[in-house]
Motif scaffolding. Structure first.
Motif, PDB file in Angstrom:
ATOM      1  N   GLY A 167       2.021   2.424  -3.570  1.00 44.49           N
ATOM      2  CA  GLY A 167       3.056   1.602  -4.191  1.00 44.49           C
ATOM      3  C   GLY A 167       2.421   0.532  -5.046  1.00 44.49           C
ATOM      4  O   GLY A 167       1.213   0.565  -5.294  1.00 44.49           O
ATOM      5  N   ARG A 168       3.235  -0.421  -5.474  1.00 50.02           N
ATOM      6  CA  ARG A 168       2.719  -1.491  -6.328  1.00 50.02           C
ATOM      7  C   ARG A 168       2.777  -2.809  -5.565  1.00 50.02           C
ATOM      8  O   ARG A 168       3.734  -3.090  -4.843  1.00 50.02           O
ATOM      9  N   PHE A 169       1.711  -3.606  -5.753  1.00 51.18           N
ATOM     10  CA  PHE A 169       1.639  -4.918  -5.104  1.00 51.18           C
ATOM     11  C   PHE A 169       0.926  -5.848  -6.088  1.00 51.18           C
ATOM     12  O   PHE A 169      -0.165  -5.504  -6.574  1.00 51.18           O
ATOM     13  N   GLY A 170       1.557  -6.961  -6.389  1.00 55.48           N
ATOM     14  CA  GLY A 170       0.936  -7.873  -7.360  1.00 55.48           C
ATOM     15  C   GLY A 170       0.710  -7.185  -8.690  1.00 55.48           C
ATOM     16  O   GLY A 170      -0.299  -7.406  -9.352  1.00 55.48           O
ATOM     17  N   GLY A 171       1.655  -6.307  -9.068  1.00 54.43           N
ATOM     18  CA  GLY A 171       1.629  -5.708 -10.403  1.00 54.43           C
ATOM     19  C   GLY A 171       0.693  -4.537 -10.569  1.00 54.43           C
ATOM     20  O   GLY A 171       0.549  -4.019 -11.671  1.00 54.43           O
ATOM     21  N   ARG A 172       0.029  -4.082  -9.496  1.00 62.93           N
ATOM     22  CA  ARG A 172      -0.870  -2.934  -9.658  1.00 62.93           C
ATOM     23  C   ARG A 172      -0.739  -1.974  -8.463  1.00 62.93           C
ATOM     24  O   ARG A 172      -0.290  -2.374  -7.388  1.00 62.93           O
ATOM     25  N   PRO A 173      -1.132  -0.710  -8.636  1.00 64.74           N
ATOM     26  CA  PRO A 173      -1.020   0.226  -7.509  1.00 64.74           C
ATOM     27  C   PRO A 173      -1.969  -0.129  -6.364  1.00 64.74           C
ATOM     28  O   PRO A 173      -3.102  -0.566  -6.603  1.00 64.74           O
ATOM     29  N   VAL A 174      -1.477   0.046  -5.144  1.00 65.08           N
ATOM     30  CA  VAL A 174      -2.277  -0.152  -3.924  1.00 65.08           C
ATOM     31  C   VAL A 174      -1.903   0.953  -2.932  1.00 65.08           C
ATOM     32  O   VAL A 174      -0.924   1.675  -3.141  1.00 65.08           O
ATOM     33  N   GLY A 175      -2.666   1.046  -1.857  1.00 69.32           N
ATOM     34  CA  GLY A 175      -2.297   1.922  -0.746  1.00 69.32           C
ATOM     35  C   GLY A 175      -2.014   1.085   0.489  1.00 69.32           C
ATOM     36  O   GLY A 175      -2.648   0.040   0.675  1.00 69.32           O
ATOM     37  N   ILE A 176      -1.058   1.525   1.313  1.00 66.56           N
ATOM     38  CA  ILE A 176      -0.811   0.852   2.608  1.00 66.56           C
ATOM     39  C   ILE A 176      -0.949   1.875   3.724  1.00 66.56           C
ATOM     40  O   ILE A 176      -0.425   2.991   3.628  1.00 66.56           O
ATOM     41  N   VAL A 177      -1.678   1.491   4.762  1.00 58.73           N
ATOM     42  CA  VAL A 177      -1.766   2.295   5.988  1.00 58.73           C
ATOM     43  C   VAL A 177      -1.131   1.470   7.100  1.00 58.73           C
ATOM     44  O   VAL A 177      -1.452   0.282   7.227  1.00 58.73           O
ATOM     45  N   ALA A 178      -0.240   2.079   7.882  1.00 56.54           N
ATOM     46  CA  ALA A 178       0.425   1.318   8.951  1.00 56.54           C
ATOM     47  C   ALA A 178       0.649   2.205  10.170  1.00 56.54           C
ATOM     48  O   ALA A 178       0.895   3.405  10.032  1.00 56.54           O
ATOM     49  N   PHE A 205     -10.136   6.098  -6.103  1.00 55.25           N
ATOM     50  CA  PHE A 205      -9.463   5.763  -7.359  1.00 55.25           C
ATOM     51  C   PHE A 205      -9.226   4.262  -7.521  1.00 55.25           C
ATOM     52  O   PHE A 205      -8.388   3.830  -8.322  1.00 55.25           O
ATOM     53  N   GLY A 206      -9.972   3.470  -6.760  1.00 53.89           N
ATOM     54  CA  GLY A 206      -9.971   2.026  -6.980  1.00 53.89           C
ATOM     55  C   GLY A 206      -8.706   1.310  -6.550  1.00 53.89           C
ATOM     56  O   GLY A 206      -8.404   0.234  -7.067  1.00 53.89           O
ATOM     57  N   LEU A 207      -7.963   1.876  -5.602  1.00 56.20           N
ATOM     58  CA  LEU A 207      -6.726   1.214  -5.143  1.00 56.20           C
ATOM     59  C   LEU A 207      -7.035   0.299  -3.954  1.00 56.20           C
ATOM     60  O   LEU A 207      -7.510   0.784  -2.915  1.00 56.20           O
ATOM     61  N   PRO A 208      -6.744  -1.001  -4.055  1.00 58.18           N
ATOM     62  CA  PRO A 208      -6.889  -1.876  -2.887  1.00 58.18           C
ATOM     63  C   PRO A 208      -6.029  -1.354  -1.731  1.00 58.18           C
ATOM     64  O   PRO A 208      -4.999  -0.720  -1.976  1.00 58.18           O
ATOM     65  N   ILE A 209      -6.469  -1.645  -0.519  1.00 62.41           N
ATOM     66  CA  ILE A 209      -5.763  -1.107   0.663  1.00 62.41           C
ATOM     67  C   ILE A 209      -5.284  -2.249   1.558  1.00 62.41           C
ATOM     68  O   ILE A 209      -6.058  -3.156   1.895  1.00 62.41           O
ATOM     69  N   ILE A 210      -4.006  -2.172   1.938  1.00 66.92           N
ATOM     70  CA  ILE A 210      -3.425  -3.108   2.918  1.00 66.92           C
ATOM     71  C   ILE A 210      -3.205  -2.328   4.210  1.00 66.92           C
ATOM     72  O   ILE A 210      -2.694  -1.203   4.176  1.00 66.92           O
ATOM     73  N   VAL A 211      -3.591  -2.917   5.334  1.00 63.91           N
ATOM     74  CA  VAL A 211      -3.475  -2.223   6.626  1.00 63.91           C
ATOM     75  C   VAL A 211      -2.581  -3.059   7.546  1.00 63.91           C
ATOM     76  O   VAL A 211      -2.877  -4.238   7.794  1.00 63.91           O
ATOM     77  N   LEU A 212      -1.486  -2.462   8.011  1.00 68.47           N
ATOM     78  CA  LEU A 212      -0.552  -3.152   8.901  1.00 68.47           C
ATOM     79  C   LEU A 212      -0.723  -2.575  10.305  1.00 68.47           C
ATOM     80  O   LEU A 212      -0.456  -1.385  10.527  1.00 68.47           O
ATOM     81  N   ALA A 234      -7.401  -5.466   3.107  1.00 69.97           N
ATOM     82  CA  ALA A 234      -6.939  -6.590   3.935  1.00 69.97           C
ATOM     83  C   ALA A 234      -6.064  -6.056   5.060  1.00 69.97           C
ATOM     84  O   ALA A 234      -5.254  -5.152   4.847  1.00 69.97           O
ATOM     85  N   THR A 235      -6.258  -6.630   6.245  1.00 71.33           N
ATOM     86  CA  THR A 235      -5.596  -6.144   7.461  1.00 71.33           C
ATOM     87  C   THR A 235      -4.721  -7.248   8.050  1.00 71.33           C
ATOM     88  O   THR A 235      -5.126  -8.409   8.058  1.00 71.33           O
ATOM     89  N   VAL A 236      -3.533  -6.847   8.539  1.00 70.73           N
ATOM     90  CA  VAL A 236      -2.670  -7.801   9.262  1.00 70.73           C
ATOM     91  C   VAL A 236      -2.288  -7.179  10.595  1.00 70.73           C
ATOM     92  O   VAL A 236      -1.726  -6.075  10.617  1.00 70.73           O
ATOM     93  N   VAL A 237      -2.583  -7.873  11.684  1.00 69.11           N
ATOM     94  CA  VAL A 237      -2.112  -7.425  13.006  1.00 69.11           C
ATOM     95  C   VAL A 237      -0.765  -8.104  13.228  1.00 69.11           C
ATOM     96  O   VAL A 237      -0.694  -9.328  13.291  1.00 69.11           O
ATOM     97  N   THR A 238       0.282  -7.296  13.325  1.00 71.58           N
ATOM     98  CA  THR A 238       1.607  -7.901  13.457  1.00 71.58           C
ATOM     99  C   THR A 238       1.966  -8.184  14.922  1.00 71.58           C
ATOM    100  O   THR A 238       2.492  -9.237  15.241  1.00 71.58           O
ATOM    101  N   ARG A 239       1.680  -7.186  15.784  1.00 65.44           N
ATOM    102  CA  ARG A 239       2.049  -7.383  17.193  1.00 65.44           C
ATOM    103  C   ARG A 239       0.833  -7.249  18.109  1.00 65.44           C
ATOM    104  O   ARG A 239       0.584  -8.093  18.928  1.00 65.44           O
ATOM    105  N   LYS A 240       0.126  -6.120  17.966  1.00 63.82           N
ATOM    106  CA  LYS A 240      -0.986  -5.909  18.901  1.00 63.82           C
ATOM    107  C   LYS A 240      -2.013  -4.953  18.310  1.00 63.82           C
ATOM    108  O   LYS A 240      -1.688  -4.114  17.452  1.00 63.82           O
TER     109      LYS A 240
END
Ligand SMILES: CC(=O)SCCNC(=O)CCNC(=O)[C@H](O)C(C)(C)COP(=O)(O)OP(=O)(O)OC[C@H]1O[C@@H](n2cnc3c(N)ncnc32)[C@H](O)[C@@H]1OP(=O)(O)O
Length: 495
Positions: free
Chosen positions: A291-302, A330-337, A373-379
């Motif tokens: 998807g897009r985040f901050g105007g550019r494509p990224v990947g999210i793993v959750a 392909f140079g996509l930043p990754i967000i991990v939830l 970048a990683t965010v631990v939401t619950r555990k």
């Protein structure tokens, strides 16, 4: 030798009845309006005298062109199912290889529109050699240019492995992907199965994981192919933190920590706009979304607690590993939830290769060079905490929401090990449960995972849900500034 000339877009005159299987018409529908270039292979451009089998006026079994998709140049090819069922002949394979050579030389994404009975049976080893050359070209291109397959007809044998070697497979209900078709299966094994049972959208969307995106029809499959070109084309712009406004993401999770939720709401809430989930029906305990985040494509793993309560299993780890390597390539930043209770326990998983297949995710995250970048939401417990892009594997930024738990095991499981003898000495289930809870509360306060991790620098900070988008954006922008434009220097082997 490869030559290019201007495609005659007037060949599909308005009002003329066009065979919907015509590959030129399919490419016309795939590309933007406007001029296109035809790609020809060495075999195609040989004078007829040197290769008497090929008449210069014959219809081509594969049409390959360079055109634009939303203004960006893309190479695409389509098989002609009207010629031998679109089977892969020496000539059509040479056409696909020429398309790959051209896409690689120009560093353009390549899209294959598949409708093919696989290696052309009447050509014997010549077609097999051609199919092998296609596989080799795809492997040479792996990780260097985005490869997208749009399967809209039968894709058998070599035409099944072709798409499988590419980065993303889009399948329409008319697409049937299998190594051997229903007739061969019946003759060889006596098993009575349909083409849909073997290779339809349910088979590959939810059972085998072969297809990443399931479309409702051919037109939607083409539209997904176009969208993926935009998402996967490497973009040198970093995440623009100024474009990222905060939202209260806490509202996307139930208030009570024990209540299960579908993480896809949170994934879309983090992104600028809803993303495109890959392999949505397969290994549903892990969500992988472009998807897009901050105007550019990224990947999210959750992790997704609606399936296996969010535990990591073999299929989920492998799915995530392949996605992480795709983004990195392909140079996509990754967000991990992260909301993960651990690895799925049990003999089915151990014997199914959780150790070998789970290791792929460790390798994939540890190998990344793109900002992550990683965010631990619950555990985040145990080995699964490490695997979900922990600081130890190289995450650029790690955050946790207030109240999140990070530990080797959940407090209850920990005290069952640490105080096994004391608990065994308590008569009565209710009394034992009360003591367990008291010990678990003491244990949680004593190890206080988040505070300890922040103190050790293993977590950067506790962030509130209503500050998470901006924290992620700033972290990814900072990491990009430090690293410059980076892409993993590896192929994207179909894990
Ligand atoms: C390395 C490898 O690729 S090994 C695999 C080799 N390929 C195969 O085993 C698949 C053989 N083909 C089939 O099983 C079926 O044709 C399917 C499932 C792909 C498609 O089935 P349908 O959609 O019903 O199409 P149908 O079978 O009518 O095929 C259309 C035409 O293409 C021909 N055709 C299909 N596949 C091939 C092939 N691999 N080589 C040559 N001709 C082929 C058919 O003979 C038929 O010709 P006709 O119109 O002259 O009768």
């Amino acid at each position: 030798m490869v030559t290019s000339d201007t495609a005659d877009s007037s060949r599909l005159d308005a009002g003329r009845t066009v065979d919907p299987r015509d590959p030129a018409g399919r490419l016309e529908r795939f590309f933007d309006d406007g001029p296109r270039l035809t790609i020809r292979s060495d075999l195609d451009t040989q004078p007829a005298g040197l290769n008497a089998r090929l008449s210069p006026d014959r219809p081509r079994p594969v049409v390959a062109e360079i055109g634009t998709v939303d203004g960006r140049q893309v190479v695409a090819f389509a098989c002609d199912p009207r010629i031998g069922g679109g089977a892969m002949s020496e000539e059509s394979c040479a056409g696909i290889v020429a398309a790959y050579d051209e896409a690689l030389a120009r560093q353009l994404p390549i899209v294959g529109i598949w409708h093919s009975g696989g290696a052309r049976l009447d050509e014997g080893v010549r077609s097999l050699h051609g199919v092998g050359r296609v596989f080799a070209a795809m492997t040479r291109a792996s990780g260097r240019i985005p490869q997208i397959s749009v399967v809209i007809g039968p894709a058998a044998g070599g035409a099944a492995y072709g798409p499988a070697l590419t980065d993303v497979v889009v399948q329409a209900p008319t697409g049937k992907i299998f190594v051997t078709g229903p007739d061969v299966v019946r003759w060889a094994t006596g098993e009575d199965v349909t083409a849909d049972d073997l290779g339809g959208v349910d088979a590959h969307g939810s059972r085998s994981g072969v297809s990443h995106v399931i479309a409702v029809d051919e037109d939607e499959a083409m539209a997904y192919g176009r969208h993926l070109c935009a998402l996967l084309t490497p973009d040198p712009a970093p995440v623009d933190a100024e474009q990222v406004a905060d939202r209260d993401l806490a509202a996307l999770l139930p208030r009570r920590p024990g209540v299960v939720y579908d993480v896809r709401g949170l994934v879309d809430g983090v992104l600028d706009e809803p993303g495109l989930e890959l392999q949505a029906g397969y290994a549903r305990n892990v969500v992988t979304t472009l998807g897009r985040f901050g105007g550019r494509p990224v990947g999210i793993v959750a992790n997704n607690p609606t399936h296996l309560v969010g535990c990591l299993d073999s299929a989920g780890a492998e799915k995530a590993a392949r996605f992480v390597r795709l983004c990195d390539g392909f140079g996509l930043p990754i967000i991990v939830l992260v909301d993960v209770p651990g690895y799925l326990p049990g003999s089915a998983e151990e014997l199914g290769g959780i150790v070998r297949r789970g290791a792929k995710l460790l390798h994939a995250f540890a190998e990344t060079v793109v900002p992550t970048a990683t965010v631990v939401t619950r555990k985040a417990y145990g080995g699964a905490y490490i695997a979900m892009n922990s600081r130890s594997l190289g995450a650029d930024a790690c955050f946790a929401w207030p109240g999140a738990e990070i530990a080797v095991m959940s407090p209850i499981s920990s005290v069952r090990v640490l105080h096994r003898r004391a608990l065994a000495g308590v008569a009565g289930d209710r009394q034992r449960a009360v003591l367990e809870q008291i010990l678990a509360d003491e244990h949680a306060a004593q190890v206080d995972g988040v505070a300890a991790a922040v103190e050790l620098g293993i977590l950067d900070a506790e962030v509130r849900p209503d500050r998470t988008r901006s924290a992620l954006a700033e972290a990814l922008a900072r990491a990009a500034e430090k690293a410059g434009e980076v892409r993993g220097g590896h192929g994207n082997i179909p894990l």
